[in-house]
Write an enzyme that holds these catalytic residues in place. Structure first.
Site, PDB file in Angstrom:
ATOM      1  N   LYS A  62     -59.182 -44.672  40.056  1.00 21.65           N
ATOM      2  CA  LYS A  62     -58.769 -43.342  39.591  1.00 21.65           C
ATOM      3  C   LYS A  62     -59.745 -42.780  38.545  1.00 21.65           C
ATOM      4  O   LYS A  62     -59.698 -41.609  38.195  1.00 21.65           O
ATOM      5  CB  LYS A  62     -57.351 -43.401  39.025  1.00 21.65           C
ATOM      6  CG  LYS A  62     -56.275 -43.671  40.092  1.00 21.65           C
ATOM      7  CD  LYS A  62     -54.885 -43.744  39.456  1.00 21.65           C
ATOM      8  CE  LYS A  62     -53.782 -44.089  40.435  1.00 21.65           C
ATOM      9  NZ  LYS A  62     -53.263 -42.932  41.191  1.00 21.65           N
ATOM     10  N   THR A 109     -49.687 -37.565  44.137  1.00 20.70           N
ATOM     11  CA  THR A 109     -48.633 -36.555  44.048  1.00 20.70           C
ATOM     12  C   THR A 109     -48.699 -35.888  42.682  1.00 20.70           C
ATOM     13  O   THR A 109     -48.215 -34.770  42.502  1.00 20.70           O
ATOM     14  CB  THR A 109     -47.229 -37.163  44.251  1.00 20.70           C
ATOM     15  OG1 THR A 109     -47.104 -38.326  43.422  1.00 20.70           O
ATOM     16  CG2 THR A 109     -46.986 -37.526  45.704  1.00 20.70           C
ATOM     17  N   LYS A 131     -51.584 -40.773  34.983  1.00 20.24           N
ATOM     18  CA  LYS A 131     -51.363 -41.548  36.207  1.00 20.24           C
ATOM     19  C   LYS A 131     -51.556 -43.009  35.832  1.00 20.24           C
ATOM     20  O   LYS A 131     -51.999 -43.302  34.721  1.00 20.24           O
ATOM     21  CB  LYS A 131     -52.352 -41.127  37.294  1.00 20.24           C
ATOM     22  CG  LYS A 131     -53.801 -41.044  36.795  1.00 20.24           C
ATOM     23  CD  LYS A 131     -54.779 -40.591  37.861  1.00 20.24           C
ATOM     24  CE  LYS A 131     -54.735 -39.130  38.202  1.00 20.24           C
ATOM     25  NZ  LYS A 131     -54.103 -38.806  39.458  1.00 20.24           N
ATOM     26  N   ARG A 132     -51.260 -43.924  36.730  1.00 18.75           N
ATOM     27  CA  ARG A 132     -51.525 -45.336  36.431  1.00 18.75           C
ATOM     28  C   ARG A 132     -53.006 -45.537  36.119  1.00 18.75           C
ATOM     29  O   ARG A 132     -53.859 -44.835  36.643  1.00 18.75           O
ATOM     30  CB  ARG A 132     -51.128 -46.207  37.627  1.00 18.75           C
ATOM     31  CG  ARG A 132     -49.640 -46.413  37.755  1.00 18.75           C
ATOM     32  CD  ARG A 132     -49.054 -47.131  36.559  1.00 18.75           C
ATOM     33  NE  ARG A 132     -49.428 -48.521  36.524  1.00 18.75           N
ATOM     34  CZ  ARG A 132     -48.602 -49.546  36.722  1.00 18.75           C
ATOM     35  NH1 ARG A 132     -47.322 -49.330  36.933  1.00 18.75           N
ATOM     36  NH2 ARG A 132     -49.046 -50.791  36.678  1.00 18.75           N
ATOM     37  N   LYS A 150     -47.935 -31.926  41.393  1.00 19.54           N
ATOM     38  CA  LYS A 150     -47.074 -31.528  40.269  1.00 19.54           C
ATOM     39  C   LYS A 150     -47.824 -30.610  39.318  1.00 19.54           C
ATOM     40  O   LYS A 150     -47.283 -29.605  38.838  1.00 19.54           O
ATOM     41  CB  LYS A 150     -46.596 -32.760  39.503  1.00 19.54           C
ATOM     42  CG  LYS A 150     -45.743 -33.720  40.297  1.00 19.54           C
ATOM     43  CD  LYS A 150     -45.509 -34.999  39.484  1.00 19.54           C
ATOM     44  CE  LYS A 150     -45.110 -36.158  40.354  1.00 19.54           C
ATOM     45  NZ  LYS A 150     -45.290 -37.450  39.671  1.00 19.54           N
ATOM     46  N   HIS A 158     -49.705 -46.763  52.539  1.00 17.73           N
ATOM     47  CA  HIS A 158     -50.031 -46.059  51.296  1.00 17.73           C
ATOM     48  C   HIS A 158     -51.399 -46.361  50.730  1.00 17.73           C
ATOM     49  O   HIS A 158     -51.760 -45.835  49.679  1.00 17.73           O
ATOM     50  CB  HIS A 158     -48.991 -46.380  50.218  1.00 17.73           C
ATOM     51  CG  HIS A 158     -47.705 -45.652  50.402  1.00 17.73           C
ATOM     52  ND1 HIS A 158     -47.433 -44.460  49.781  1.00 17.73           N
ATOM     53  CD2 HIS A 158     -46.625 -45.929  51.160  1.00 17.73           C
ATOM     54  CE1 HIS A 158     -46.236 -44.036  50.138  1.00 17.73           C
ATOM     55  NE2 HIS A 158     -45.720 -44.917  50.987  1.00 17.73           N
TER      56      HIS A 158
HETATM   57  C1  LIG Z   1     -46.113 -38.466  39.924  1.00 18.51           C
HETATM   58  C2  LIG Z   1     -46.147 -39.683  39.129  1.00 18.51           C
HETATM   59  C3  LIG Z   1     -47.099 -40.674  39.393  1.00 18.51           C
HETATM   60  C4  LIG Z   1     -48.155 -40.521  40.465  1.00 18.51           C
HETATM   61  O1  LIG Z   1     -49.292 -39.890  39.910  1.00 18.51           O
HETATM   62  P1  LIG Z   1     -50.681 -39.857  40.704  1.00 18.51           P
HETATM   63  O2  LIG Z   1     -51.519 -38.942  39.867  1.00 18.51           O
HETATM   64  O3  LIG Z   1     -50.412 -39.291  42.047  1.00 18.51           O
HETATM   65  O4  LIG Z   1     -51.200 -41.232  40.730  1.00 18.51           O
HETATM   66  C5  LIG Z   1     -47.100 -41.802  38.618  1.00 18.51           C
HETATM   67  N1  LIG Z   1     -46.199 -41.973  37.628  1.00 18.51           N
HETATM   68  C6  LIG Z   1     -45.285 -41.042  37.337  1.00 18.51           C
HETATM   69  C7  LIG Z   1     -44.331 -41.274  36.217  1.00 18.51           C
HETATM   70  C8  LIG Z   1     -45.218 -39.868  38.074  1.00 18.51           C
HETATM   71  O5  LIG Z   1     -44.278 -38.951  37.779  1.00 18.51           O
END
Ligand SMILES: *Cc1c(COP(=O)(O)O)cnc(C)c1O
Length: 809
Positions: free
Chosen positions: A550, A652, A544-545, A656, A357
């Protein structure tokens, strides 16, 4: 049970029965919580029965099964997902009238099981859904953390962490399986004894910890399949030292107890960052030992031999965290079932596969050789033997011992978990095309040359049933009107939406849906943050985190630049924008917390400044979680996917947002690359350096100062940070950007700044000058997102990695 179609009357009867059984109360006087628990129990038991029926079919066919090992499963709430997937929301809603409570109220009672940090755990959860929907027999294994990921509360701009007591509601979904508990051994001494039957291994004086499984059912959509998520809880075997107890030393007797319990107490809160902590190592071994023992026992119980083990079991390790399952299976096969090394090794490699990952060096796991030796001595012996044999073989095949040594599992007194994983798996996969190519060129270069073809790509995905159909019911209704329900199970059918790209009425409806979803978020912001945001402004979301790579900081820099322009009266290019951030930082990640503080300060500044607020606004939403994501993603118009190229393995979140009609402002990184390929560059706002350019600039010595000197906007941003916001200086961030003892701006925000500003200008001007064109691009994104469904992802895993076929096919 489900064969007997659920209707409202039956549902009522089942709920009534639970209520009277548990609380000895009349249905009409049950509290909302009681109704929630009663209903959830009913659904849980329905799913349990359904799973048993599913398994019977599978057992009859003697089919292969997949076991998915992961330290994290970020499932989100269960009730809505299960009702939706069972297609009984209507019936349940009807039944609830009797109790004077709505489904929405019950949904809001449940707490998110925060058993994961971010993308990794969420991927695992999406897989469970898609596996069940595809009728693949699957079991997920993880830990039953008593406290999941901390709850985030921002106090005076600073992130503080509160415990997440998810079990106070979500415990109803867990079925204890005490009878299937196993023992996991730590510490002690290994003694070898030669008997007339061969070498016998004894583990003397171990610390024994009991692993007790709790099962959670995850329904497939309109399928026979139900996935099982088995969560292990740790308990001291001698839950109380009776000697100490009888001597009246209660407190010491209890302290002993807490040692065993500690293992599953709390989830480590770091994302993409490894902790070389002993407790973390114990968690990892605890997970794999309990799971491997369970898998072997089930197999042996069914077939009375392990000879066909790898034909019937696929064991997947999600990231290196469960890597120790490789030596643990070796231990079980050799020590408990008397297989030879070679036989055992073949069985292990043929059944195990591994997903990488990340290539971030701070996230690659290594454990101290000495710690493994002391805590899990038998496992250490086995890893050493795996490596010894591997080095001999590779040195022989390559004719070069030094070249072989580059692939060694041991080095610098540490054990390299990624090298253990790749050695012990028959297949390794990266999570997006670009990431897989980088793997082959960098950390796994030697392995890729040594065993070509072993590393493959399977791009991540998301379950569109949760992320569109449940999270965005208005969009689901529109899509269903236009396309019918076929896309629910065949997400590729979303493609057909593209035929409507010139249909004004469809585009207008998309616009209205986005508007409604934005209103929903505005109400949340008003309640939570006491900030009123302009629903007609463009919603630009980065959720995101929080991580340097990022680049939330790049986003913040642009906001500062806009503030400066507005204050200076340079408003020709300014359009109304609302910036929404949501992000948790690891509690020990100071820089990340400082960036949250900066974003919060910007929000505060703007909301005290009526002039700036006329144009732009910033909100930071606390406690990013699956439930918050489900609320805000459908309202996204711009999706910020701006990691430094080469650093985000897949992402991911990007998928979304796309499937909910946001347009992406993004770099050529992770799965963005494939998103562009699907939707076309004309429907994506691409900016920034490419990964090879990043590498080349970095290797020639990146100097942020050079950009700074040439760029007036950057100089003004640094001045702004130094001057401070509402009396709080952010000099430390400007130092970080400019460098000093360390390289300044290590994630190259400065290098990508102009390109980022320019693409935003293009995007926001399109939004305000040609909204129908914007909506058309939005439609194209939705129509191109089908391939990013995890239904496709798990199908690829099943075919290319696991050799798994669906039940009844
Ligand atoms: C999808 C998701 C992530 C991943 O987000 P990225 O933008 O791909 O880092 C992190 N936390 C939650 C709660 C999510 O639903």
């Amino acid at each position: 049970m489900l064969e007997q179609k659920i209707n409202a009357t039956l549902m009522e009867a089942l709920i009534d029965e639970e209520i009277s059984r548990y609380w000895n109360t009349e249905p009409h006087s049950a509290s909302t919580t009681q109704v929630y628990r009663a209903l959830s129990t009913v659904i849980r038991d329905l799913l349990l029965k359904k799973r048993n029926t599913f398994l019977k079919q599978f057992t009859k066919n003697q089919q292969k099964k997949v076991y998915y090992l992961c330290m994290e499963f970020l499932t989100g709430k269960s009730l809505r997902n299960n009702l939706y997937n069972l297609k009984i929301e209507q019936e349940v809603s009807e039944a609830l009238k009797k109790y004077n409570v709505s489904l929405e109220e019950l949904y809001s009672i449940e707490k998110d099981p925060g058993l994961g940090n971010g993308g990794l755990g969420r991927l695992a959860a999406c897989f469970m859904d898609s596996l069940a929907t595809g009728n693949f027999p699957a079991v997920g294994f993880s830990l039953k953390y008593e406290f999941g990921l901390f709850k985030q509360k921002i106090i005076d701009g600073w992130q503080t962490e509160l415990p997440d007591d998810w079990l106070t509601t979500s415990d109803v979904w867990l079925i204890p399986r005490t009878e299937e508990r196993v023992i996991v051994k730590f510490d002690g001494k290994i003694r070898e004894e030669w008997t007339d039957k061969g070498l016998k291994i004894h583990h003397d004086y171990p610390t024994q910890i009991e692993a007790v499984p709790y099962d959670m059912m995850i329904s497939g959509y309109d399928s026979k399949g139900v996935s099982l998520l088995r969560l292990w809880e740790s308990r001291s075997l001698n839950s109380i030292d009776m000697n100490l107890f009888s001597q009246g030393d209660y407190l010491r007797a209890l302290a002993e107890d807490s040692l065993g319990e500690a293992i599953s107490k709390v989830l480590y809160p770091s994302d993409n960052h490894y902790e070389g902590k002993i407790l973390r190592l114990k968690q990892q071994y605890f997970l794999v030992s309990a799971s491997a023992q369970n898998i072997v026992k089930v197999h042996y119980g069914k077939y009375n031999t392990l000879d066909n083990f790898s034909q019937k079991n696929a064991i997947h390790i999600n990231d290196t965290h469960p890597a120790l399952v490789i030596p643990e299976l070796m231990r079980i096969f050799m020590d408990d079932y008397n297989y030879s090394w070679d036989e055992a090794w073949k069985m292990v490699v043929d059944s195990v596969s591994y997903t990488n990952h990340t290539v971030l060096s701070e996230a690659l796991e290594t454990f101290e050789d000495n710690i493994i030796k002391v805590k899990i001595p038998r496992i250490h012996m086995i890893i050493a033997e795996i490596d010894r044999r591997f080095m001999d073989e590779a040195a022989h095949n390559l004719g070069d011992r030094n070249k072989a040594l580059k692939m060694s599992i041991f080095g610098y007194g540490k054990i390299n978990m990624a090298n253990l994983c790749i050695r012990g798996s028959h297949c390794v996969n990266g999570v997006a095309d670009l990431h897989t190519e980088i793997l082959k060129k960098t950390i796994f270069k030697d392995f890729n040359e040594y065993t070509p073809g072993k590393i493959i790509n399977v791009t991540n995905g998301i379950t569109h049933r949760r992320w569109v159909n449940q999270a965005n019911p208005l969009l689901k209704d529109l899509l269903t009107d236009i396309l019918g329900e076929e896309y629910y199970l065949n997400p590729e059918k979303l493609n057909l939406l593209k035929k409507y790209k010139n249909d004004q009425s469809v585009l207008t409806k998309l616009d209205e849906i986005k508007h409604q979803n934005k209103k929903r978020v505005a109400e949340h912001v008003s309640r939570q943050n006491h900030i009123n945001i302009d629903v007609d402004s463009i919603f630009d979301i980065q959720a995101k985190r929080l991580h340097e790579y990022k680049r939330q900081l790049l986003n913040a820099m642009r906001i500062i630049s806009l503030i400066i322009d507005i204050n200076e009266g340079n408003i020709a290019d300014i359009v109304p924008e609302t910036f929404i951030f949501a992000a948790k930082a690891a509690p020990g990640y100071f820089r990340a917390k400082e960036i949250i503080q900066l974003i919060f300060a910007l929000s505060d500044y703007i909301n005290k400044n009526t002039f700036v607020k006329k144009y732009i606004n910033v909100v930071f939403l606390e406690n990013y979680s699956v439930s918050l994501a489900e609320l805000i993603i459908p309202a996204g118009e711009i999706s910020e996917q701006i990691s430094l190229a080469g650093k985000e393995a897949s992402g991911t979140g990007n998928m979304k947002f796309m499937i909910n009609g946001a347009l992406t402002i993004g770099t050529c990184d992770g799965a963005n690359v494939e998103i562009i390929k699907e939707v076309g560059e004309e429907n994506f706002f691409l900016f920034g350096l490419r990964d090879h350019e990043v590498e080349s600039i970095w290797n020639h010595g990146y100097s942020s100062i050079q950009y700074y000197q040439k760029n007036l906007k950057l100089r003004k941003i640094i001045d702004f940070l130094n001057k401070g916001i509402n009396g709080k200086s952010f000099e430390s961030i400007s130092k970080y950007l400019l460098g000093g003892s360390a390289v300044g701006d290590p994630y190259m925000c400065f290098a990508d700044f102009d390109s980022y500003m320019e693409i935003h200008r293009k995007a926001s001007h399109l939004y305000y000058s040609d909204k129908m064109k914007w909506n058309q691009m939005s439609l194209m994104n939705i129509g191109s997102a089908g391939i990013f469904s995890s239904d496709r992802t798990v199908r690829e895993y099943a075919e290319k990695i696991w050799g798994l076929t669906p039940v009844n096919k």
